[in-house]
Write an enzyme that holds these catalytic residues in place. Structure first.
Site, mmCIF file in Angstrom:
data_model
loop_
_atom_site.group_PDB
_atom_site.id
_atom_site.type_symbol
_atom_site.label_atom_id
_atom_site.label_comp_id
_atom_site.label_asym_id
_atom_site.label_seq_id
_atom_site.Cartn_x
_atom_site.Cartn_y
_atom_site.Cartn_z
ATOM 1 N N LYS A 1 0.834 -1.212 0.000
ATOM 2 C CA LYS A 1 0.000 0.000 0.000
ATOM 3 C C LYS A 1 0.865 1.258 0.000
ATOM 4 C CE LYS A 1 -2.095 -1.507 3.705
ATOM 5 N NZ LYS A 1 -1.739 -2.943 3.768
ATOM 6 N N GLN B 1 -3.010 -2.191 7.495
ATOM 7 C CA GLN B 1 -3.414 -3.604 7.599
ATOM 8 C C GLN B 1 -4.316 -3.914 6.390
ATOM 9 O OE1 GLN B 1 -3.859 -1.686 10.813
ATOM 10 N NE2 GLN B 1 -1.703 -2.102 10.955
HETATM 11 P P1 IMP Z 1 -1.984 -6.125 16.143
HETATM 12 O O1 IMP Z 1 -2.541 -5.198 15.114
HETATM 13 O O2 IMP Z 1 -0.572 -5.796 16.535
HETATM 14 O O3 IMP Z 1 -2.909 -6.265 17.314
HETATM 15 O O4 IMP Z 1 -1.901 -7.593 15.483
HETATM 16 C C1 IMP Z 1 -3.069 -8.312 15.138
HETATM 17 C C2 IMP Z 1 -2.830 -9.105 13.862
HETATM 18 O O5 IMP Z 1 -2.687 -8.214 12.770
HETATM 19 C C3 IMP Z 1 -1.563 -9.963 13.875
HETATM 20 O O6 IMP Z 1 -1.806 -11.137 13.111
HETATM 21 C C4 IMP Z 1 -0.547 -9.092 13.155
HETATM 22 O O7 IMP Z 1 0.484 -9.848 12.568
HETATM 23 C C5 IMP Z 1 -1.441 -8.448 12.112
HETATM 24 N N1 IMP Z 1 -0.934 -7.155 11.648
HETATM 25 C C6 IMP Z 1 -0.988 -5.966 12.301
HETATM 26 N N2 IMP Z 1 -0.429 -5.000 11.545
HETATM 27 C C7 IMP Z 1 -0.035 -5.572 10.409
HETATM 28 C C8 IMP Z 1 0.576 -5.073 9.223
HETATM 29 O O8 IMP Z 1 0.863 -3.879 9.068
HETATM 30 N N3 IMP Z 1 0.822 -5.994 8.242
HETATM 31 C C9 IMP Z 1 0.472 -7.303 8.367
HETATM 32 N N4 IMP Z 1 -0.101 -7.808 9.457
HETATM 33 C C10 IMP Z 1 -0.366 -6.955 10.462
#
Ligand code: IMP
Length: 434
Positions: free
Chosen positions: A16, A224
């Site tokens: 992105k 994300q």
């Molecule tokens: P959190 O956002 O840190 O709570 O992570 C929750 C889930 O989202 C996990 O599986 C992370 O690996 C995934 N995740 C969060 N941010 C990213 C990103 O920028 N790229 C890919 N996966 C993400």
């Protein structure tokens, strides 16, 4: 000029940042609307690589107004580090960055709670980035969160901090047997952050309203991706925000009636980092090859990404949930060495082949992907400058994917550089061609 949302269609890391960087010259404003420093948006300019966590990827372009919207959660220490590193690299910060007063703060106890919760979940752990993003959104929803505006109001900030530290310390001590926090150290540290960030903090919903009224065009930079959306993703293996196009309105205060289009970003294959279902995941030699050729390691945590084939079922779901007008397909060149390619066209479960993305966790874990096999092109495509330069097998792959998903692939990237993006002739061209 249109206002468009750029959204990830898979599990993140679709490229992105690169697409936003390529589009920024034709917009006036870039705004982040959700997520936090769990994001890692990579932009390569010549030999320089920039990884953005909280700052919109448009900041590299002079004249672009960058906004961090109310739907974002902000770790001020990490944001200041990012700002300082940009200044050191000669990027101008002169009235081109604004932060929403309504954005919530990530506090030091949030990463601690994130890590402690993950440790307790055992095999059902989510595999978070550990940045405290989930606990910060928990506080927001519980109405005990602390916002950027509070950072500028010393008395209110202390009051909210005292309540939160007392509450979080009990949870950390009594549930997680983890380290606790002191109010005073956080208070002093966040006072310093307030001094640093005060010039950037404003009513960004009003600012956006005025910019749009004045005819400026806005790009909403999603972080994300669709399959990590709190409502529409593979719950509970998701992030804690509204990553899909709908989040662009609530996360900025720009009404949906002012948003004109949605561009979905998809990799030519699939990756996922962290735990959770991944229907087209591959293992062994093919996974290693995709990981090595695509440099599939997390931009935030450095974790190796899980790799798999393109999933047309999930992509069609992303097209429906986001209302995609066009798809930008990235990293097509990573598939250069594949003898054959696979596209998932259905999930086999309980004697049926499902072609609409199911909502049940059990199905995601137990369904078998049904693949269509296509011939690889086994040629280097990094030097292509137009769709017509691509080998016939590469065009067939794109055409089949486009047909299965029902959305035009308007942009294809064939390498990390800014210049390695091919655009289909005409806006939203339904078929690929010369
Ligand atoms: P959190 O956002 O840190 O709570 O992570 C929750 C889930 O989202 C996990 O599986 C992370 O690996 C995934 N995740 C969060 N941010 C990213 C990103 O920028 N790229 C890919 N996966 C993400």
């Amino acid at each position: 000029m249109p206002n468009i949302v750029v959204v990830g269609t898979q599990w993140g890391d679709e490229g992105k940042g690169k697409v936003v960087d390529v589009l920024t010259p034709i917009v006036n404003v870039v705004v982040r609307y959700q997520g936090g420093n769990n994001a890692g948006h990579t932009v390569v300019v010549g030999r320089d690589k920039y990884v953005f966590h909280s700052i919109p990827s448009g900041i590299l372009h002079r004249g672009c107004t960058c906004i961090i919207g109310c739907g974002v959660v902000i770790d001020p220490g990490s944001l200041i580090e990012e700002l300082e590193s940009l200044v050191q690299r000669g990027v101008a910060l002169d009235g081109n960055l604004f932060i929403s007063k309504n954005a919530h703060l990530i506090m030091p106890y949030h990463p601690a709670l994130d890590l402690a919760s993950e440790a307790h979940l055992g095999k059902r752990r989510i595999g978070t980035t550990g940045r405290g993003v989930g606990p910060a959104y928990m506080d927001k929803a519980a109405r005990v969160g602390i916002r950027m505006a509070d950072l500028l109001d010393e008395r209110l900030f202390r009051e909210k901090l005292e309540y939160n530290v007392a509450q979080k310390n009990r949870i950390l001590r009594e549930i997680y047997d983890a380290q606790t926090f002191g109010v005073e150290a956080i208070f002093q540290q966040y006072r310093r952050y307030a001094g640093w960030l005060a010039p950037y903090i404003t009513d960004t919903a009003l600012l956006l309203h005025r910019l749009i009224e004045a005819g400026r065009s806005v790009l909403f930079e999603g972080a994300q991706a669709t399959m990590l959306d709190i409502d529409h993703g593979t719950y509970p293996y998701v992030t804690s925000s509204s990553t899909t196009a709908g989040g662009a309105a609530t996360g900025t205060g720009v009404p949906p009636t002012k948003i004109n289009g949605v561009l979905g970003i998809s990799k030519a294959y699939c990756t996922r980092v962290g735990g959770g279902p991944f229907m087209t995941e591959v293992y062994g030699e093919m996974a290693d090859r995709l990981r090595a050729r695509g440099n599939e390691y997390g931009a935030v945590t450095g974790r190796p990404r899980r790799c798999g084939w393109a999933d047309a079922v999930a992509l069609r779901y992303a097209a429906r949930i986001n209302g995609l007008d066009t798809i930008a397909l990235t990293k097509l060149d990573v598939l250069d060495t594949c003898e054959t390619l696979r596209i998932c066209v259905g999930y086999r479960y309980g004697g049926e082949v499902l072609t609409d993305f199911p909502e049940e966790e059990r199905i995601w874990h137990e369904a078998e992907p049904v693949y269509e096999e296509l011939e690889g092109w086994q040629d280097e495509i990094g030097g292509a400058t137009a769709f017509g330069d691509l080998p016939a097998a590469a065009r067939t792959y794109l055409e089949r994917l486009q047909e299965l998903v029902g959305v035009a692939i308007g942009v294809v990237s064939v390498g990390p550089g800014r210049e390695q993006s091919l655009t289909a002739g005409g806006s939203g061209a339904p078929t690929l061609g010369g």
